[in-house]
Design a protein around this motif. Structure first.
Motif, short mmCIF file in Angstrom:
data_model
loop_
_atom_site.label_atom_id
_atom_site.label_comp_id
_atom_site.label_asym_id
_atom_site.label_seq_id
_atom_site.Cartn_x
_atom_site.Cartn_y
_atom_site.Cartn_z
N ASN A 39 -1.80 -5.33 -4.63
CA ASN A 39 -1.19 -4.77 -3.43
C ASN A 39 -2.13 -3.77 -2.79
OD1 ASN A 39 1.22 -6.16 -3.44
ND2 ASN A 39 2.21 -4.70 -4.82
N GLY A 40 -2.24 -3.84 -1.49
CA GLY A 40 -3.10 -2.91 -0.77
C GLY A 40 -4.54 -3.38 -0.66
N ALA A 41 -4.84 -4.56 -1.20
CA ALA A 41 -6.21 -5.08 -1.18
C ALA A 41 -6.69 -5.44 0.23
CB ALA A 41 -6.32 -6.30 -2.09
N GLY A 42 -5.72 -5.73 1.13
CA GLY A 42 -6.08 -6.09 2.50
C GLY A 42 -5.74 -7.52 2.88
N LYS A 43 -5.03 -8.22 2.00
CA LYS A 43 -4.71 -9.64 2.25
C LYS A 43 -3.90 -9.82 3.54
CE LYS A 43 -2.47 -10.05 -1.66
NZ LYS A 43 -2.57 -8.65 -2.12
N SER A 44 -2.83 -9.03 3.68
CA SER A 44 -1.97 -9.18 4.86
C SER A 44 -2.73 -8.82 6.13
CB SER A 44 -0.73 -8.29 4.75
OG SER A 44 0.09 -8.73 3.69
N THR A 45 -3.54 -7.78 6.05
CA THR A 45 -4.31 -7.36 7.23
C THR A 45 -5.27 -8.48 7.64
OG1 THR A 45 -4.15 -5.08 6.44
CG2 THR A 45 -5.76 -5.52 8.17
N TYR A 62 -6.27 0.71 10.89
CA TYR A 62 -4.99 0.82 11.60
C TYR A 62 -4.96 2.14 12.37
CZ TYR A 62 -2.85 -3.08 9.02
OH TYR A 62 -2.53 -4.30 8.51
N ALA A 104 -8.67 -0.56 6.53
CA ALA A 104 -7.92 -1.46 5.65
C ALA A 104 -8.79 -2.66 5.28
CB ALA A 104 -6.64 -1.92 6.34
N1 LIG Z 1 0.94 -1.40 9.64
C1 LIG Z 1 0.12 -0.63 8.91
N2 LIG Z 1 -0.23 0.61 9.32
C2 LIG Z 1 -1.07 1.39 8.61
N3 LIG Z 1 -1.63 1.01 7.44
C3 LIG Z 1 -1.33 -0.21 6.98
C4 LIG Z 1 -0.44 -1.10 7.67
N4 LIG Z 1 -0.33 -2.24 6.95
C5 LIG Z 1 -1.11 -2.08 5.86
N5 LIG Z 1 -1.72 -0.86 5.87
C6 LIG Z 1 -2.68 -0.35 4.88
O1 LIG Z 1 -3.80 -1.22 4.86
C7 LIG Z 1 -4.25 -1.44 3.53
C8 LIG Z 1 -4.23 -2.93 3.21
O2 LIG Z 1 -2.88 -3.34 3.17
P1 LIG Z 1 -2.42 -4.86 3.20
O3 LIG Z 1 -3.27 -5.61 4.15
O4 LIG Z 1 -0.94 -4.87 3.44
O5 LIG Z 1 -2.76 -5.33 1.70
P2 LIG Z 1 -2.11 -6.48 0.81
O6 LIG Z 1 -1.47 -7.46 1.72
O7 LIG Z 1 -3.25 -7.03 0.03
O8 LIG Z 1 -1.10 -5.81 -0.08
C9 LIG Z 1 -3.36 -0.61 2.62
O9 LIG Z 1 -4.00 0.60 2.35
C10 LIG Z 1 -2.12 -0.39 3.47
O10 LIG Z 1 -1.49 0.81 3.13
#
Ligand SMILES: Nc1ncnc2c1ncn2[C@@H]1O[C@H](COP(=O)(O)OP(=O)(O)O)[C@@H](O)[C@H]1O
Ligand SMILES: [Mg+2]
Length: 281
Positions: free
Chosen positions: A39-45, A12, A19
């Motif tokens: 949480n924070g594993a990278g699923k949403s990304t 990011y 991420a």
């Molecule tokens: N919009 C963003 N900007 C900066 N860092 C982000 C953003 N969204 C997520 N992150 C970081 O990316 C990493 C993966 O997060 P995320 O994909 O949300 O994981 P999950 O969905 O598994 O909880 C984390 O370290 C999180 O803090």
């Protein structure tokens, strides 16, 4: 339509580290692939990368490639991506446009923005609302709906565009048990109809029951991927921040004691059957 993620590393903007780290993944056409991990594993990304929000919306630094139906997301326009992939997010409230007064108009919104002819819009909206069981409430305000209904509305808005790939990013995490059941019923129904599904989910009993493939993530990496029995059967699952469904733990405990030597079932009904056999009834 299949999804191929090839050695994807993504950072990011302004973040010190990536991420996603060298993520490779294949979801075949018609599969229901679940992403699990703490949480924070990278699923949403990863969900956002498949939908093209990464890097079209989030920018940042990306290496590797994401192909949806053989087409590179970086080389695709937002419009092309929207026709191929629909995405449903965690919070139902965030997804409602706020620009429409009724459930019907809400689902029509995206189609109207694309300049779809009126007749076609009406037919598609009706089809989508019937599919998620919201046709009866089409004249209500989106804000009057329950959480489960709002997520079904978000799914209907996606279905109206008829994309072959649908991504759900923890779409049930804000929902109560009945809302969760409603959403998963629709997910199961979409799977039956042949959609390709990528679903990040914390509620492991649904993952065990419905996934054709499970991908376990931690720290932006893929730790394991395979059939649900294999991934959810790993001894180190909890160490990666993922809890097994309790009924699986019960059957595993019976197996450790030598009381059961068969498979560990992926459903509660299957576990009940094991308990009947073990107790000799
Ligand atoms: N919009 C963003 N900007 C900066 N860092 C982000 C953003 N969204 C997520 N992150 C970081 O990316 C990493 C993966 O997060 P995320 O994909 O949300 O994981 P999950 O969905 O598994 O909880 C984390 O370290 C999180 O803090
Ligand atoms: Mg997330």
């Amino acid at each position: 339509m299949d999804i191929v993620v090839d050695s994807l590393t993504y950072t990011y903007p302004g973040q010190p580290g990536p991420a996603l780290r060298d993520v490779s993944l294949e979801v075949r056409s018609g599969e229901l692939c679940c992403l699990v991990g703490a949480n924070g594993a990278g699923k949403s990304t990863l969900c956002c990368a498949v939908a093209g929000f990464v890097p079209h919306f989030y920018r940042g630094e990306m290496y590797g490639a994401v192909l949806v139906g053989g087409q590179d997301t970086v080389q695709s326009t937002i419009g092309e991506l929207a026709r191929r992939v629909g995405i449903v997010f965690q919070n139902p409230f965030d997804q409602i446009t706020g620009a429409t007064l009724t459930v019907f108009a809400e689902v029509a919104f995206g189609l109207e923005n694309l300049g779809t002819p009126r007749e076609e819009t009406v037919a598609r909206v009706e089809g989508a609302l019937r599919r998620v069981g919201l046709w009866e409430v089409r004249d209500r305000s989106p804000f009057e709906l329950s959480g489960g209904q709002q997520q079904r509305l978000a799914i209907a808005s996606v279905l109206a565009m008829d994309p072959p790939v649908i991504v759900l990013d923890e779409a049930t995490s804000q929902l109560d048990p009945s809302g969760t059941r409603e959403v998963w019923q629709i997910v199961a129904n979409l799977y039956e109809s042949g959609k390709t599904l990528l679903v990040a989910e914390h509620k492991m009993e649904y993952v065990a029951r419905h996934a054709t493939k499970v991908v376990l993530m931690e720290g932006g990496r893929v730790v394991a991927s395979g059939p649900p029995s294999e991934v959810l059967g790993r001894d180190d699952l909890e160490a990666h921040g993922v809890g097994r469904p309790p009924f699986m733990s019960v059957v595993r405990a019976l197996r450790e004691k030598g009381l059961w030597d068969g498979e560990v079932p992926l459903t509660l009904e299957g576990a009940a059957e094991v308990l009947r056999k073990v107790s000799g009834r």
